[in-house]
Scaffold this active site. Structure first.
Site, short mmCIF file in Angstrom:
data_model
loop_
_atom_site.label_atom_id
_atom_site.label_comp_id
_atom_site.label_asym_id
_atom_site.label_seq_id
_atom_site.Cartn_x
_atom_site.Cartn_y
_atom_site.Cartn_z
N MET A 1 50.53 60.36 100.27
CA MET A 1 50.23 59.49 101.41
C MET A 1 50.07 60.30 102.68
O MET A 1 49.20 60.00 103.52
CB MET A 1 51.35 58.45 101.57
CG MET A 1 51.00 57.33 102.54
SD MET A 1 49.61 56.34 101.95
CE MET A 1 48.85 55.86 103.50
N SER B 1 53.94 65.40 105.30
CA SER B 1 52.52 65.75 105.37
C SER B 1 51.95 66.36 104.10
O SER B 1 50.74 66.37 103.93
CB SER B 1 52.29 66.70 106.54
OG SER B 1 53.09 67.85 106.42
N HIS C 1 48.50 46.66 88.23
CA HIS C 1 48.56 48.02 88.76
C HIS C 1 48.35 49.03 87.63
O HIS C 1 48.37 48.68 86.45
CB HIS C 1 49.91 48.29 89.44
CG HIS C 1 50.02 47.67 90.81
ND1 HIS C 1 50.38 46.35 91.00
CD2 HIS C 1 49.82 48.19 92.05
CE1 HIS C 1 50.39 46.09 92.30
NE2 HIS C 1 50.06 47.18 92.96
N LYS D 1 52.86 52.90 87.33
CA LYS D 1 53.78 52.18 88.23
C LYS D 1 55.06 51.84 87.48
O LYS D 1 55.02 51.31 86.37
CB LYS D 1 53.11 50.92 88.79
CG LYS D 1 53.94 50.23 89.87
CD LYS D 1 53.14 49.16 90.59
CE LYS D 1 53.95 48.45 91.64
NZ LYS D 1 54.45 49.38 92.69
N ALA E 1 56.04 47.86 108.79
CA ALA E 1 55.51 46.89 107.83
C ALA E 1 55.59 47.49 106.43
O ALA E 1 55.33 48.68 106.25
CB ALA E 1 54.08 46.51 108.16
N ASN F 1 53.60 46.88 103.99
CA ASN F 1 52.24 47.12 103.50
C ASN F 1 51.32 47.19 104.71
O ASN F 1 51.19 46.23 105.46
CB ASN F 1 51.80 45.99 102.55
CG ASN F 1 50.54 46.35 101.79
OD1 ASN F 1 49.56 46.82 102.37
ND2 ASN F 1 50.55 46.14 100.49
N MET F 2 50.66 48.34 104.88
CA MET F 2 49.82 48.57 106.06
C MET F 2 48.38 48.11 105.86
O MET F 2 47.57 48.22 106.78
CB MET F 2 49.81 50.06 106.41
CG MET F 2 51.14 50.59 106.86
SD MET F 2 51.58 49.99 108.51
CE MET F 2 53.19 50.76 108.68
N GLY G 1 55.88 53.06 107.60
CA GLY G 1 55.47 52.45 106.34
C GLY G 1 56.52 52.66 105.27
O GLY G 1 56.34 52.22 104.14
#
Length: 270
Positions: free
Chosen positions: A16, A12, A157, A161, A124, A126-127, A100
């Site tokens: 993300m 949390s 990107h 990255k 998945a 990629n959500m 994720g």
């Protein structure tokens, strides 16, 4: 689906995690019921919504049972080992899970499949709703454009990255290769330099761009004689992953135990 879907968030205090918390707090049909973080995190004991200038009435905790108590769904974008530990407690408490997290090996995926016999799990890589729709479009396009078209995948990107090509670009390549009956490991070309000779029509090419603050752009080019077809997806914010996760949580709320993916959530499964 419950009128007040109770959602717990793992990781949390991460980037993300915070996006997920903001999405849940701002969703009128959802309630933030728990917030998990690693033991020793400086965020432990704090209100997970404090960074939004709001109060949630809960505190960030490293105690899995405390953080998952009363939750309907856990959303987890952490690491494989952490996710598996979370799923063990989710199974015990009957909490469904949206995953994720990426990087699972075959044995870990088998563990997830075993958990899914008891609780609903949506997993998945990629959500993003848009990305998953594009993947289905690519499958359709590749099956129709299976002769006379050269296929190139271009992705861009931000400068920070560290991997290339992106995971999404590779997933797009896998979808296209599978639709064509090819093995991506054998037909992918990741770089060209010097005198390369004519293009092998059986290959799938990748081109990578890194620069600035580009969140993520992906284009698959089908280049034929006299025409080109381009299927693109451009991300302007990572919030799309949080919104896709909430859509998956709502889906799980009304579904039985099993292992689902975004095709199921979006009604795209064959």
């Amino acid at each position: 689906m419950s009128a007040n879907l109770k959602i717990a968030i793992a990781g949390s205090s991460g980037r993300m995690g915070r996006m997920l918390i903001e999405a849940v707090v701002n969703a009128p049909d959802c309630q933030l019921s728990g917030a998990l973080d690693q033991p020793g995190s400086p965020a432990l004991g704090q209100d997970p919504a404090a960074f939004l200038g709001k109060t949630s009435g809960i505190a960030i905790t490293a105690d899995l049972r405390q953080g998952l108590a009363g939750a309907d769904v856990l959303i987890d974008f952490t690491r494989p080992e952490g996710t598996l530990a979370h799923l063990a407690v989710c199974r015990e408490l009957g909490v469904k899970a949206v995953i994720g997290t990426t990087g699972f090996d075959a044995a870990q995926k088998a563990q997830i499949g075993a958990f899914a016999q008891h609780i609903g799990i949506m997993m998945a890589p990629n959500m993003s709703v848009g990305v998953n729709v594009v993947l289905r479009l690519l499958d359709m396009a590749a099956r129709s454009l299976n002769e006379g078209y050269d296929i190139e995948i271009i992705e861009a990107h931000h400068r920070h990255k560290v991997d290339a090509p992106s995971g999404t670009a590779l997933q797009m390549g896998e979808v296209v290769a599978q639709a064509l009956g090819r093995d991506l490991k054998e037909c992918a070309v990741y770089g060209r330099e010097g005198v390369t000779g004519e293009r092998d029509p059986s290959t799938i090419g990748f081109a990578t761009i890194r620069g600035g603050d580009v969140v993520g752009d992906h284009t698959v080019l089908f280049a034929g004689i006299g025409e080109r077809i381009e299927i693109s997806h451009k991300s302007s914010s990572r919030v799309t992953y949080a919104q896709g996760s909430l859509r998956a949580a709502r889906f799980l709320a009304s579904h039985a135990p099993g292992l689902y993916d975004m095709n199921d959530v979006l009604g795209l499964s064959r």
